[in-house]
Design a protein around this motif. Structure first.
Motif, PDB file in Angstrom:
ATOM      1  N   ILE A 193      -8.683  19.649  13.181  1.00 50.18           N
ATOM      2  CA  ILE A 193      -8.164  19.318  11.662  1.00 50.18           C
ATOM      3  C   ILE A 193      -8.689  17.969  11.330  1.00 50.18           C
ATOM      4  N   SER A 194      -8.885  18.098  10.213  1.00 49.37           N
ATOM      5  CA  SER A 194      -9.531  16.541   9.778  1.00 49.37           C
ATOM      6  C   SER A 194      -8.628  16.162   8.347  1.00 49.37           C
ATOM      7  N   VAL A 195      -8.347  15.172   7.930  1.00 46.48           N
ATOM      8  CA  VAL A 195      -7.530  15.099   6.669  1.00 46.48           C
ATOM      9  C   VAL A 195      -8.039  13.603   6.229  1.00 46.48           C
ATOM     10  N   THR A 196      -7.826  13.486   4.892  1.00 43.69           N
ATOM     11  CA  THR A 196      -8.072  12.209   4.109  1.00 43.69           C
ATOM     12  C   THR A 196      -6.889  11.860   3.560  1.00 43.69           C
ATOM     13  N   ALA A 197      -6.914  10.440   2.882  1.00 41.98           N
ATOM     14  CA  ALA A 197      -5.840   9.963   2.288  1.00 41.98           C
ATOM     15  C   ALA A 197      -6.173   9.156   1.036  1.00 41.98           C
ATOM     16  N   SER A 198      -5.191   9.294   0.015  1.00 37.82           N
ATOM     17  CA  SER A 198      -5.369   8.362  -0.917  1.00 37.82           C
ATOM     18  C   SER A 198      -4.454   7.418  -0.870  1.00 37.82           C
ATOM     19  N   ILE A 199      -5.040   6.207  -1.538  1.00 39.56           N
ATOM     20  CA  ILE A 199      -4.104   4.785  -1.394  1.00 39.56           C
ATOM     21  C   ILE A 199      -4.037   4.074  -2.626  1.00 39.56           C
ATOM     22  N   LEU A 227       0.755  -1.216  -0.064  1.00 43.00           N
ATOM     23  CA  LEU A 227       0.030   0.098   0.155  1.00 43.00           C
ATOM     24  C   LEU A 227       0.949   1.272   0.036  1.00 43.00           C
ATOM     25  N   MET A 228       0.658   2.129  -0.840  1.00 50.78           N
ATOM     26  CA  MET A 228       1.314   3.482  -0.783  1.00 50.78           C
ATOM     27  C   MET A 228       0.115   4.396  -0.663  1.00 50.78           C
ATOM     28  N   LEU A 229       0.394   5.314   0.432  1.00 52.18           N
ATOM     29  CA  LEU A 229      -0.699   6.145   0.937  1.00 52.18           C
ATOM     30  C   LEU A 229      -0.200   7.702   1.252  1.00 52.18           C
ATOM     31  N   ASP A 230      -0.833   8.352   0.540  1.00 55.73           N
ATOM     32  CA  ASP A 230      -0.537  10.034   0.498  1.00 55.73           C
ATOM     33  C   ASP A 230      -1.590  10.837   1.091  1.00 55.73           C
ATOM     34  N   LEU A 231      -1.337  11.575   2.130  1.00 59.55           N
ATOM     35  CA  LEU A 231      -2.115  12.537   2.760  1.00 59.55           C
ATOM     36  C   LEU A 231      -2.783  13.550   1.735  1.00 59.55           C
ATOM     37  N   GLY A 258     -10.442  12.100  -7.572  1.00 60.55           N
ATOM     38  CA  GLY A 258     -10.824  12.867  -6.769  1.00 60.55           C
ATOM     39  C   GLY A 258     -10.384  12.678  -5.307  1.00 60.55           C
ATOM     40  N   ARG A 259      -9.279  11.870  -5.082  1.00 53.96           N
ATOM     41  CA  ARG A 259      -8.799  11.702  -3.718  1.00 53.96           C
ATOM     42  C   ARG A 259      -9.798  11.075  -2.697  1.00 53.96           C
ATOM     43  N   ASN A 260      -9.193  10.630  -1.452  1.00 53.32           N
ATOM     44  CA  ASN A 260     -10.105  10.025  -0.546  1.00 53.32           C
ATOM     45  C   ASN A 260     -10.526   8.769  -0.981  1.00 53.32           C
ATOM     46  N   ARG A 261      -9.663   7.897  -1.717  1.00 49.06           N
ATOM     47  CA  ARG A 261     -10.166   6.846  -2.094  1.00 49.06           C
ATOM     48  C   ARG A 261      -9.076   5.653  -2.234  1.00 49.06           C
TER      49      ARG A 261
END
Lengths: 314, 202
Positions: A265-271, A182-186, A301-304
Motif C-alpha cells: 500500500i502506498s499513500v500520499t498526504a496533503s498538508i 500543520l494540518m495533514l490529511d491522507l 491536486g493533492r500530495n502537496r
C-alpha cells in the motif's frame, strides 16, 4: 507476672521494638527484630546501634534522637520519605519486589525522673502499603497517559492536542514568539479503506503516524485530529521552517510503502501550513487558516504542501 | 448561640492556657533550634465544615500542608495542620540542624511540623494534666492547587470544629508558618468540661 506477660506479648508483636540509651547502645530488642535482622542477642545487646546497623545514616540519626531527648517528644520517620532505616527482611519476599522491609519508625522518649534516659524505637513493617501505593501510582500514571493518547496511532488524542495548542497559542502571543501549525490529511483514504479493508486502513494510519513522529523535534506536538487527519504544532517556528518540516513529512509519506497481506500500500498526504498572525485572537483562528491551506492543497491536486499566506494573497 | 461555642469565661481560660503553652513551647524550640522562635497570639473561632475551605483558603497560598492527629485522655483530640509558604522553605535543613543533602524537602517540613505540633501540644496537655499521643505526620500535598482540591473534594462527616490558629516566626531564618489546630465537635464538649473544671478551681 505482668512483666513476664509484657515480654511475652512484645515478642509476639509484628512490630519491632528497640530501646537504646543516650549513648546509642542497645538495651533491648524484641523477637520481631531479632528474626528480621537475623542477628543473635549476644551480638546486639550492649552494642552500639551503629555497629549493629552500620547502614544507619549516623549524623541524621543522632540529630533525630537529639530532638527526642531535648524536646521530650516523639519523632517519626515514614517510608514515603525514607523507604527504610534498618536493613531488615520482610514478610513478602516472594510477592513484592522490595529488597528490604519498608518501615514507619517512631522514636519515643522514655523519661526517668523528668529526664529522657532512653529512647524506644518502634519499627512497623509497611512493605505491603508501600507496594500497593507504588502500584496505584503506576496505574494513575498509565491512566493519565491513556487519557492523552490515541490508542491506534499513539499520537496525542484530539482533546489533549487541542489543550496543548491552546497553551502554546497563548504563550506565543504573550511572548511574541513564532508558532506554526500543520494540518495533514491522507489523500483518498476512503478509497484505500474500500480497497484494503479497515484493517489495511488502520495499518496505514499507524505506519504514517510513526513516520511523522520520527521527523519531529523535541517540543513539537503531534496529534490525531480526526479519522485520517493529523495535526502538528511547531512552537518557535516561522513559515519557512514550517514549510520545510511539512515538505519533509510529505515526501517521507509518499516514499513509504506498507506491506499488508502480501500487498503493497502506498499513500500520499496533503498538508496545510499556517503561522500565528497578529490578527489571530483565538487558537481556533490558527486551525481555520491551516485548514484553508489544506483545502487549497487538496484542490491543487493533492500530495502537496500549501501555505496559508498564499491563500490569503489569492 | 450554638452549644458548641465557648462562653466568654471559657474562651478567656482557653486563651490563657494556650498563651502559657506558647511561651514554654517557644522557649523549648529556641533552645533546640538555637534561634528565637516567635509565636503570635492565636485566634480561636468555631468553623463549620462548609466554611473550613474558605477560612483555610487565605492560608492556602501554602506550598505544603502537613497533618498530624493528636489524642489525649478525657476525649481531647483533633488534627493539627501545618502550613508552609513556598518562599520560606529554602533554609529549613539549616534551621533543623541537618546537612542540606541529608533530607528531602518533604522530610524537612514533616520533621519540623512534628516538632512544632508535639512541642506545643505537650506543654498544653501538661497544663490540663493530660498527656497527648500523636499519629505519624502526613504530607497532605506539596502543591497549592492540590491542597485546595484535596479539601474541596471531601464531604466531611462533621459539622462544626474549633479552630485555633497560631503563627510561628523564625526571624533569623526569615521563616514563617501557621499551625491550625482543628478540634472536632464531640471533642469540643470534652475540652469545655476540662475548662469548666479549671475555672471552678479558681
Amino acid at each position: 507476672m505482668l512483666d513476664e506477660l509484657c515480654i511475652n506479648i512484645s515478642n509476639r508483636l509484628n512490630t519491632g521494638i528497640l530501646i537504646v540509651d543516650r549513648h546509642y547502645n542497645i538495651i533491648m530488642w524484641n523477637r520481631f527484630l531479632e528474626v528480621h535482622a537475623n542477628k543473635s542477642d549476644n551480638k546486639v545487646i550492649g552494642k552500639s546501634i551503629f555497629t549493629v546497623f552500620p547502614e544507619l545514616p549516623k549524623k541524621w540519626f543522632e540529630r533525630k534522637l537529639s530532638s527526642v531527648v531535648q524536646l521530650k517528644t516523639q519523632s517519626f520517620c515514614g517510608w514515603e520519605q525514607r523507604h527504610h532505616l534498618f536493613e531488615l527482611s520482610h514478610s513478602r519476599p516472594i510477592t513484592t519486589d522490595s529488597h528490604f522491609m519498608a518501615q514507619n519508625c517512631t522514636f519515643l522518649p522514655v523519661e526517668v525522673e523528668g529526664e529522657v534516659e532512653r529512647i524506644c524505637i518502634l519499627i512497623e513493617d509497611v512493605t505491603d502499603v508501600c507496594h500497593y501505593q507504588s502500584q496505584l501510582n503506576k496505574a494513575l500514571q498509565e491512566l493519565a497517559l491513556s487519557n492523552r493518547i490515541d490508542g491506534l496511532t499513539q499520537a496525542f488524542n484530539r482533546k489533549h492536542w487541542e489543550e496543548c495548542l491552546a497553551k502554546e497559542f497563548s504563550r506565543a502571543r504573550r511572548y511574541k514568539h513564532d508558532l506554526a501549525l500543520l494540518m495533514l490529511d491522507l489523500d483518498h483514504f476512503k478509497l484505500l479503506n474500500d480497497t484494503f479493508g479497515h484493517q489495511g486502513g488502520d495499518l496505514v494510519l499507524i505506519e504514517t503516524a510513526k513516520k511523522i513522529d520520527k521527523l519531529l523535534r523535541m517540543g513539537d506536538l503531534f496529534g490525531r485530529y480526526g479519522g485520517e487527519e493529523f495535526a502538528v504544532i511547531l512552537p518557535n517556528t516561522d513559515l519557512e521552517g514550517a514549510e520545510e518540516v511539512a515538505e519533509r513529512i510529505r515526501q517521507s509519506i509518499a516514499k513509504n510503502t506498507i506491506d499488508y497481506n502480501q500487498k503493497i500500500i502506498s499513500v500520499t498526504a496533503s498538508i496545510g501550513v499556517a503561522i500565528i498572525d497578529s490578527n489571530d485572537t483565538r487558537y481556533e483562528d490558527l486551525i481555520s487558516n491551516a485548514d484553508l491551506a489544506l483545502y487549497q492543497a487538496k484542490a491543487a491536486g493533492r500530495n502537496r504542501v500549501c501555505l496559508a499566506k498564499e491563500v490569503a494573497t489569492i | 448561640m450554638s452549644t458548641f461555642e465557648l462562653n466568654e469565661d471559657q474562651q478567656d481560660c482557653l486563651q490563657e492556657l494556650i498563651n502559657v503553652a506558647m511561651g514554654q513551647a517557644s522557649d523549648q524550640l529556641a533552645r533546640y533550634l538555637d534561634t528565637f522562635v516567635y509565636l503570635k497570639v492565636p485566634s480561636i473561632e468555631p468553623v463549620n465544615s462548609e466554611q473550613l475551605f474558605e477560612t483555610l483558603n487565605q492560608d492556602l497560598k501554602a506550598a505544603a500542608v502537613v497533618s498530624q492527629g493528636f489524642f489525649g485522655y478525657e476525649g481531647i483530640r483533633g488534627e493539627a495542620l501545618l502550613m508552609y509558604q513556598p518562599q520560606d522553605s529554602h533554609r529549613l535543613a539549616d534551621l533543623l540542624g541537618y546537612e542540606a543533602g541529608e533530607m528531602t524537602f518533604d522530610e524537612q517540613i514533616i520533621d519540623l511540623s512534628s516538632i512544632l505540633t508535639t512541642t506545643f501540644l505537650n506543654v498544653f496537655a501538661s497544663q490540663i494534666d493530660n498527656q497527648m499521643s500523636y499519629s505519624a505526620p502526613r504530607l497532605l500535598s506539596a502543591n497549592n492547587a492540590k491542597v485546595s482540591e484535596h479539601l474541596n473534594q471531601q464531604s466531611f462527616n462533621w459539622d462544626l470544629a474549633l479552630k485555633v490558629k497560631i503563627s510561628y516566626q523564625v526571624t533569623d531564618y526569615s521563616f514563617n508558618c501557621d499551625m491550625v489546630l482543628l478540634i472536632p465537635e464531640e471533642a469540643i464538649n470534652n475540652i469545655k468540661a476540662v475548662i469548666d473544671r479549671i475555672l471552678e478551681d479558681f
